[in-house]
Enzyme design. Structure first.
Site, PDB file in Angstrom:
ATOM      1  N   GLU A 139     -16.391 -11.407   3.004  1.00  0.00           N
ATOM      2  CA  GLU A 139     -15.244 -11.150   2.117  1.00  0.00           C
ATOM      3  C   GLU A 139     -14.631 -12.465   1.604  1.00  0.00           C
ATOM      4  O   GLU A 139     -14.296 -12.587   0.422  1.00  0.00           O
ATOM      5  CB  GLU A 139     -14.176 -10.363   2.892  1.00  0.00           C
ATOM      6  CG  GLU A 139     -12.955 -10.011   2.068  1.00  0.00           C
ATOM      7  CD  GLU A 139     -11.860  -9.371   2.906  1.00  0.00           C
ATOM      8  OE1 GLU A 139     -11.636  -9.806   4.054  1.00  0.00           O
ATOM      9  OE2 GLU A 139     -11.214  -8.433   2.406  1.00  0.00           O
TER      10      GLU A 139
ATOM     11  N   LYS B  36     -15.733 -10.176   7.410  1.00  0.00           N
ATOM     12  CA  LYS B  36     -14.651 -11.018   6.880  1.00  0.00           C
ATOM     13  C   LYS B  36     -15.205 -12.338   6.358  1.00  0.00           C
ATOM     14  O   LYS B  36     -14.624 -12.950   5.465  1.00  0.00           O
ATOM     15  CB  LYS B  36     -13.609 -11.283   7.965  1.00  0.00           C
ATOM     16  CG  LYS B  36     -12.823 -10.045   8.366  1.00  0.00           C
ATOM     17  CD  LYS B  36     -11.745  -9.747   7.361  1.00  0.00           C
ATOM     18  CE  LYS B  36     -10.911  -8.546   7.794  1.00  0.00           C
ATOM     19  NZ  LYS B  36     -10.081  -8.046   6.697  1.00  0.00           N
TER      20      LYS B  36
ATOM     21  N   GLU C 245       0.840  -1.209   0.000  1.00  0.00           N
ATOM     22  CA  GLU C 245       0.000   0.000   0.000  1.00  0.00           C
ATOM     23  C   GLU C 245       0.874   1.258   0.000  1.00  0.00           C
ATOM     24  O   GLU C 245       0.561   2.248  -0.664  1.00  0.00           O
ATOM     25  CB  GLU C 245      -0.916  -0.017   1.227  1.00  0.00           C
ATOM     26  CG  GLU C 245      -2.218   0.718   1.041  1.00  0.00           C
ATOM     27  CD  GLU C 245      -3.206   0.353   2.140  1.00  0.00           C
ATOM     28  OE1 GLU C 245      -4.245  -0.243   1.821  1.00  0.00           O
ATOM     29  OE2 GLU C 245      -2.949   0.663   3.325  1.00  0.00           O
TER      30      GLU C 245
ATOM     31  N   CYS D 276      -8.440  -2.298   3.896  1.00  0.00           N
ATOM     32  CA  CYS D 276      -8.358  -3.567   4.658  1.00  0.00           C
ATOM     33  C   CYS D 276      -9.620  -3.919   5.418  1.00  0.00           C
ATOM     34  O   CYS D 276      -9.691  -4.988   6.020  1.00  0.00           O
ATOM     35  CB  CYS D 276      -7.157  -3.595   5.593  1.00  0.00           C
ATOM     36  SG  CYS D 276      -6.590  -2.047   6.159  1.00  0.00           S
TER      37      CYS D 276
ATOM     38  N   GLU E 291       2.090   1.786  -3.397  1.00  0.00           N
ATOM     39  CA  GLU E 291       0.986   2.257  -4.244  1.00  0.00           C
ATOM     40  C   GLU E 291       0.759   3.759  -4.022  1.00  0.00           C
ATOM     41  O   GLU E 291       0.610   4.531  -4.982  1.00  0.00           O
ATOM     42  CB  GLU E 291      -0.292   1.466  -3.908  1.00  0.00           C
ATOM     43  CG  GLU E 291      -1.442   1.769  -4.860  1.00  0.00           C
ATOM     44  CD  GLU E 291      -2.719   1.019  -4.490  1.00  0.00           C
ATOM     45  OE1 GLU E 291      -2.704   0.186  -3.570  1.00  0.00           O
ATOM     46  OE2 GLU E 291      -3.743   1.305  -5.138  1.00  0.00           O
TER      47      GLU E 291
ATOM     48  N   SER F 181      -7.336   1.829  -2.361  1.00  0.00           N
ATOM     49  CA  SER F 181      -6.120   1.078  -2.680  1.00  0.00           C
ATOM     50  C   SER F 181      -6.545  -0.248  -3.297  1.00  0.00           C
ATOM     51  O   SER F 181      -7.568  -0.821  -2.924  1.00  0.00           O
ATOM     52  CB  SER F 181      -5.335   0.826  -1.391  1.00  0.00           C
ATOM     53  OG  SER F 181      -4.464  -0.261  -1.567  1.00  0.00           O
TER      54      SER F 181
ATOM     55  N   CYS G 196     -10.857  -2.349  14.336  1.00  0.00           N
ATOM     56  CA  CYS G 196     -11.140  -3.792  14.484  1.00  0.00           C
ATOM     57  C   CYS G 196     -11.315  -4.204  15.942  1.00  0.00           C
ATOM     58  O   CYS G 196     -12.017  -5.179  16.220  1.00  0.00           O
ATOM     59  CB  CYS G 196     -10.017  -4.603  13.869  1.00  0.00           C
ATOM     60  SG  CYS G 196      -9.761  -4.196  12.146  1.00  0.00           S
TER      61      CYS G 196
ATOM     62  N   GLU H 167     -13.955 -12.721  -6.169  1.00  0.00           N
ATOM     63  CA  GLU H 167     -12.601 -12.269  -6.549  1.00  0.00           C
ATOM     64  C   GLU H 167     -11.521 -12.967  -5.720  1.00  0.00           C
ATOM     65  O   GLU H 167     -10.342 -12.889  -6.068  1.00  0.00           O
ATOM     66  CB  GLU H 167     -12.437 -10.759  -6.302  1.00  0.00           C
ATOM     67  CG  GLU H 167     -13.434  -9.854  -6.996  1.00  0.00           C
ATOM     68  CD  GLU H 167     -14.629  -9.544  -6.102  1.00  0.00           C
ATOM     69  OE1 GLU H 167     -14.958 -10.349  -5.218  1.00  0.00           O
ATOM     70  OE2 GLU H 167     -15.255  -8.488  -6.316  1.00  0.00           O
TER      71      GLU H 167
END
Ligand code: FES
Length: 609
Positions: free
Chosen positions: A367, A364, A279, A305, A282, A325, A521, A372
């Protein structure tokens, strides 16, 4: 102005505007509550907090009654006790009596209230029509048969997250909490964050349980089962075993996971460090394009994230998706590398590897199911457990958690820095990134006392900081004199404020960290209940203490990260990194894609940690 009043036999003074509930707490008197959610909502609907106020004809709910000068409050008269009992009995009359087989057995607030108020019988018949349990998403289960209409879920979804996917439907006895316009949560614009499961007082909202799947994998001799634990788990897991919030149990957590039978105990912190490298490069690439090459580039860049945040962007701000990102979350980077890098390094057939994640977050789970997320050639992450589920597994296994020795994670995907620890809290990813970006760009080491970036720490909803680059290395000389402006937001209603600024062209930031859940988190929807601000602060202190106790506190000095680039990835943002560690996201419009319906679990009902 101070108000003087009497609570039972005590005279106390409290600030004007205080309610009777808080005034009683200040006097050391605990009044029971149910619908009240401190700092979020007080609808005054459950009538469990009733008190007697001299001069008032009826009993009053303490949570919504402001104090007045000279007020005399009684919290323990027979009338009060009978009134509270009646309120709870009426709730129980509309609630299934299957406590022994309920996911919240032992942690249910209604069950605890009934016990504390001495209720052994309910005088009213059960008369509720049964409705199907909603298991339509991979993250959250809704069992509206158990809902007591406290509306905490509605308030947290609307007021804290600014999503508003839950709302009351119908009226009177027919009232029910609905999801969007359809029958099930998969029909609603829901970001799957699980904050509703974290505040539900009963067993009406909870995470999809992956425990049985994980036991099955652990019992299969043909499978090589590896586990990764998110940075926030170690600061909260101890609460499942009676420890105070803020107890950091990293070593015991690792021991417990080995005793459950995992073949390797790794760490999401490893890929948190890797995220900083990818990151960070990037971001520097986007800055170079803007400042040197003068090519069109999208700034500010958002961190990526937090999967609840990604879902939020896809639903509500699709035009801002290029700002994200392209890095996958540390969970998904780990899964992709476990079935490629680790498999290759250890000579293990990737088809036999099962990756289990322990995450503070129900999003999560969602996800891991995204189409993907299979760049390894397999499903990158097989099963996701919340902190609460891991607590239940350890209890089921009969492991005496508190007397476990401290053990360390396995190599190579268990080695990490203190920068990865602080990913767990709001501002942590940004601080970790700034530690690395500064040293990479200037070639100078940051002194230990300057590692913390105070302006972006704490629970303020939106925080800002600025960093001016000077004396940069030749490759980064274009940054000399540039002041990078960063922002940090946590909780989606705060994220919405930042997004609105960008849409309005009023944001001059370069880099923005967003965490879906309040506090980051450590306050995730899968963490042990109940997460208040004081609990958040205690967990945050724990992650900073963990960071400060480390010899290695910056992601780029982690030798396991150097090794993975040398042996496998090549360079940051290289071809292999792009394939395994980066992704892209899609606008979802206002109706969600059909989520893969979770399979109906066998009637597994475990005592909630
Ligand atoms: Fe006061 Fe529900 S807690 S009315």
């Amino acid at each position: 102005m101070a108000i003087k009043l009497m609570i039972d036999q005590q005279t106390i003074e409290v600030p004007e505007g205080t309610n009777v509930l808080d005034a009683a707490a200040a006097a050391g008197v605990k009044i029971p509550t149910l619908c009240h959610l401190p700092g979020v909502t007080s609808p005054g609907s459950c009538r469990v907090c009733l008190v007697e106020i001299e001069g008032a004809r009826t009993l009053q709910p303490a949570c919504v009654t402001p104090v007045t000068e000279g007020m005399k409050v009684h919290t323990l008269t027979k009338r009060v006790r009978m009134g509270r009992r009646m309120s709870v009995e009426l709730l129980l009359a509309n609630h299934p009596w299957d406590c022994n087989a309920c996911v919240r057995n032992g942690t249910c607030e209604l069950q605890a209230l009934a016990k504390n108020l001495g209720i052994t019988d309910v005088r009213f018949p059960y008369s509720r029509a049964e409705v199907p349990v909603d298991t339509s998403t991979p993250a959250v289960v809704r069992d509206m048969n158990k809902c007591i209409l406290c509306r905490r879920c509605v308030a947290v979804c609307q007021n804290v997250q600014g999503v508003g996917s839950l709302s009351p439907r119908s009226r009177g006895f027919d009232t029910m909490i609905g999801a969007g316009a359809g029958e099930n949560l998969c029909d609603a614009v829901c970001v799957q964050c699980g904050q509703c499961t974290a505040v539900c007082p009963v067993g009406a909202l909870y995470e999809q349980d992956a425990i049985e799947d994980v036991w099955r994998a652990l019992e299969d001799p043909k499978k090589h089962v590896v586990v990764q634990t998110a940075p926030a788990i170690r600061a909260a897991l101890g609460e499942c075993f009676g420890l105070e919030p803020g107890a950091c149990v990293t070593g015991k957590m690792v021991s417990a996971l080995r005793r459950l039978g995992f073949d390797k105990v790794f760490d999401t912190n490893f890929t948190a460090d890797l995220t900083i490298i990818e990151e960070g490069h990037e971001l520097l690439g986007r800055l170079k394009a803007a400042l040197v090459d003068k090519t069109p580039v999208t700034l500010p860049m958002f961190t990526s994230c937090s999967p609840g945040w990604i879902n939020f962007m896809e639903y509500f701000y699709p035009s801002l998706l290029p700002h994200l990102s392209s890095c996958k979350s540390p969970q998904q980077m780990f899964g992709a590398l476990a079935k490629t890098y680790y498999a290759q390094k250890e000579g293990i057939d990737p088809a036999s590897i099962v990756v289990v994640s322990v995450m503070p977050c129900t999003a999560k789970k969602f996800e891991a199911e995204r189409g993907e997320m299979n760049d390894s050639g397999f499903k990158d992450v097989d099963y996701v457990l919340t902190t609460r589920e891991l607590g239940r597994m350890i209890q089921e296994a009969g492991v005496d958690f508190l007397s476990l020795p401290d053990e360390e994670q396995d190599s190579p995907m268990g080695m990490s820095s203190g920068a990865a620890d602080i990913f767990a809290n709001t501002g942590g990813v940004m601080e970790a990134a700034l530690r690395t970006v500064y040293e990479v760009v200037t070639g100078r080491e940051l002194p230990t006392k300057k590692l913390h970036v105070q302006p972006i720490q704490g629970l303020e909803g939106v925080k800002e900081a600025a960093l001016t680059f000077e004396n940069c290395l030749p490759d980064w000389a274009f940054l000399n004199g540039v002041t990078a402006k960063v922002a940090v937001a946590h909780g989606l209603s705060n994220a919405r404020k930042v997004c609105d600024l960008i849409v309005a062209g009023k944001a001059d930031y370069h880099f923005i960290e967003v965490m879906c859940c309040p506090g980051g988190c450590i306050g995730g929807g899968g963490q042990p209940r109940m997460t208040t601000d004081s609990v958040r602060r205690a967990r945050i202190q724990a992650v900073y203490k963990e960071d400060e106790g480390r010899p290695m506190r910056k992601s780029h000095v982690n030798p396991a990260i150097t090794e993975i680039y040398k042996e496998f990835l090549g360079s940051p943002l290289g071809k292999k990194s792009h394939h395994l560690l980066h992704t892209h996201y899609q606008p979802r419009g206002q109706a969600p894609e059909p989520a893969k319906p979770a399979k109906k679990k066998a009637s597994r009902k475990k005592a909630q940690a």
